[in-house]
Design a protein around this motif. Structure first.
Motif, PDB file in Angstrom:
ATOM      1  N   UNK A   1       0.809  -1.222   0.000  1.00  0.00           N
ATOM      2  CA  UNK A   1       0.000   0.000   0.000  1.00  0.00           C
ATOM      3  C   UNK A   1       0.838   1.266   0.000  1.00  0.00           C
ATOM      4  N   UNK A   2       0.642   2.108  -0.992  1.00  0.00           N
ATOM      5  CA  UNK A   2       1.284   3.418  -1.047  1.00  0.00           C
ATOM      6  C   UNK A   2       0.202   4.470  -1.277  1.00  0.00           C
ATOM      7  N   UNK A   3       0.560   5.728  -1.086  1.00  0.00           N
ATOM      8  CA  UNK A   3      -0.455   6.780  -1.166  1.00  0.00           C
ATOM      9  C   UNK A   3      -0.906   7.076  -2.587  1.00  0.00           C
ATOM     10  N   UNK A   4      -0.145   6.670  -3.587  1.00  0.00           N
ATOM     11  CA  UNK A   4      -0.463   6.902  -4.988  1.00  0.00           C
ATOM     12  C   UNK A   4      -0.034   8.300  -5.404  1.00  0.00           C
ATOM     13  N   UNK A   5       0.118   8.491  -6.699  1.00  0.00           N
ATOM     14  CA  UNK A   5       0.725   9.722  -7.203  1.00  0.00           C
ATOM     15  C   UNK A   5      -0.130  10.961  -6.959  1.00  0.00           C
ATOM     16  N   UNK A   6      -1.440  10.826  -7.025  1.00  0.00           N
ATOM     17  CA  UNK A   6      -2.293  11.987  -6.759  1.00  0.00           C
ATOM     18  C   UNK A   6      -2.065  12.528  -5.358  1.00  0.00           C
ATOM     19  N   UNK A   7      -2.013  11.637  -4.385  1.00  0.00           N
ATOM     20  CA  UNK A   7      -1.776  12.064  -3.014  1.00  0.00           C
ATOM     21  C   UNK A   7      -0.342  12.550  -2.851  1.00  0.00           C
ATOM     22  N   UNK A   8       0.597  11.892  -3.522  1.00  0.00           N
ATOM     23  CA  UNK A   8       1.989  12.332  -3.442  1.00  0.00           C
ATOM     24  C   UNK A   8       2.158  13.775  -3.884  1.00  0.00           C
ATOM     25  N   UNK A   9       1.566  14.125  -5.011  1.00  0.00           N
ATOM     26  CA  UNK A   9       1.636  15.508  -5.499  1.00  0.00           C
ATOM     27  C   UNK A   9       0.973  16.445  -4.500  1.00  0.00           C
ATOM     28  N   UNK A  10      -0.141  15.998  -3.910  1.00  0.00           N
ATOM     29  CA  UNK A  10      -0.831  16.815  -2.908  1.00  0.00           C
ATOM     30  C   UNK A  10       0.065  17.054  -1.699  1.00  0.00           C
ATOM     31  N   UNK A  11       0.763  16.012  -1.223  1.00  0.00           N
ATOM     32  CA  UNK A  11       1.665  16.159  -0.084  1.00  0.00           C
ATOM     33  C   UNK A  11       2.792  17.138  -0.403  1.00  0.00           C
ATOM     34  N   UNK A  12       3.383  16.990  -1.577  1.00  0.00           N
ATOM     35  CA  UNK A  12       4.470  17.898  -1.952  1.00  0.00           C
ATOM     36  C   UNK A  12       3.981  19.335  -2.041  1.00  0.00           C
ATOM     37  N   UNK A  13       2.804  19.533  -2.609  1.00  0.00           N
ATOM     38  CA  UNK A  13       2.255  20.879  -2.735  1.00  0.00           C
ATOM     39  C   UNK A  13       1.986  21.500  -1.375  1.00  0.00           C
ATOM     40  N   UNK A  14       1.398  20.723  -0.462  1.00  0.00           N
ATOM     41  CA  UNK A  14       1.152  21.236   0.888  1.00  0.00           C
ATOM     42  C   UNK A  14       2.452  21.641   1.568  1.00  0.00           C
TER      43      UNK A  14
END
Length: 227
Positions: free
Chosen positions: A51-64
């Motif tokens: 289980x990983x957060x997936x790229x959509x969430x990854x981009x969201x984390x980086x943006x935050x």
């Protein structure tokens, strides 16, 4: 990092927070996030059902992280470094992402992947319970990120909230738990996990010291900003 993969739509015990076609469209917009190491990490997750957060969430984390100029991040549950990849990009060469995981093999994988991405020098990775690593790590953080076993979510929130600097963020994955938090009757995949996430979310939204919102992509990501 422990969570479930995307469930089948016919499972009566889950709800899909965001229509898969909408998420597919959002994925199609991420043309500037391609990276060979990122693709390799995602392929490992696919092959091992990890289980990983997936790229959509990854981009969201980086943006935050970039939005608040984060330089110091603590991850409760890091797996083999997929979410750390995004945070490490955001904190820059003078920043640090403190990672934790109980599996030494995950640390080895993280070092291999993030070294190849020229990000390992921004990582401090301890193999131990996230709570114990956090207790040994001094100071305030710009971001505390929670992705441990779901039964520990309320405990992690109560630990982390006091160690976030004003204007900093508490972020947690899987806070919709495939929609189970909204169902009156469902069969839990892990005993007590839904109840724990419901309590976790309630505690955060009722805390007057934080402004809080849930982004429903994938499995729900909560972001709470310390006032």
């Amino acid at each position: 990092m422990v969570d479930s993969q995307s469930p089948a739509t016919h499972d009566s015990n889950v709800l899909i927070p965001v229509n898969p076609e909408i998420e597919d469209y959002m994925h199609s917009l991420l043309t500037q996030t391609d990276h060979p190491i990122l693709a390799e990490m995602e392929e490992f997750a696919r092959l091992r059902s990890f289980p990983i957060v997936d790229r959509l969430v990854g981009v969201f984390l980086e943006t935050q992280a970039r939005m608040i100029s984060a330089k110091r991040v603590f991850e409760f549950g890091s797996g083999y470094g997929y979410s750390a990849f995004w945070f490490a990009r955001a904190v820059g060469a003078d920043g640090c992402v403190n990672c934790s995981d109980t599996d030494a093999m995950n640390r080895e994988r993280a070092e291999r992947y993030l070294s190849a991405a020229a990000l390992w020098q921004r990582i401090e990775f301890c193999v131990d319970r996230a709570q114990d690593v956090f207790a040994r790590t001094e100071g305030l953080f710009d971001i505390c990120y929670n992705d441990v076993d779901k039964g520990y979510y309320p405990e992690i929130w109560l630990m982390a909230k006091h160690r976030i600097r004003p204007g900093g963020l508490y972020i947690a994955d899987n806070v919709l738990w495939h929609g189970r938090v909204a169902l009156k009757h469902c069969q839990d995949v892990e005993h007590g996990s839904t109840e724990a996430i419901v309590e976790h979310n309630r505690l955060i939204f009722n805390d007057p010291g934080f402004d809080t919102f849930i982004n429903p992509i994938r499995d729900g990501v909560i972001v709470a900003r310390k006032k």
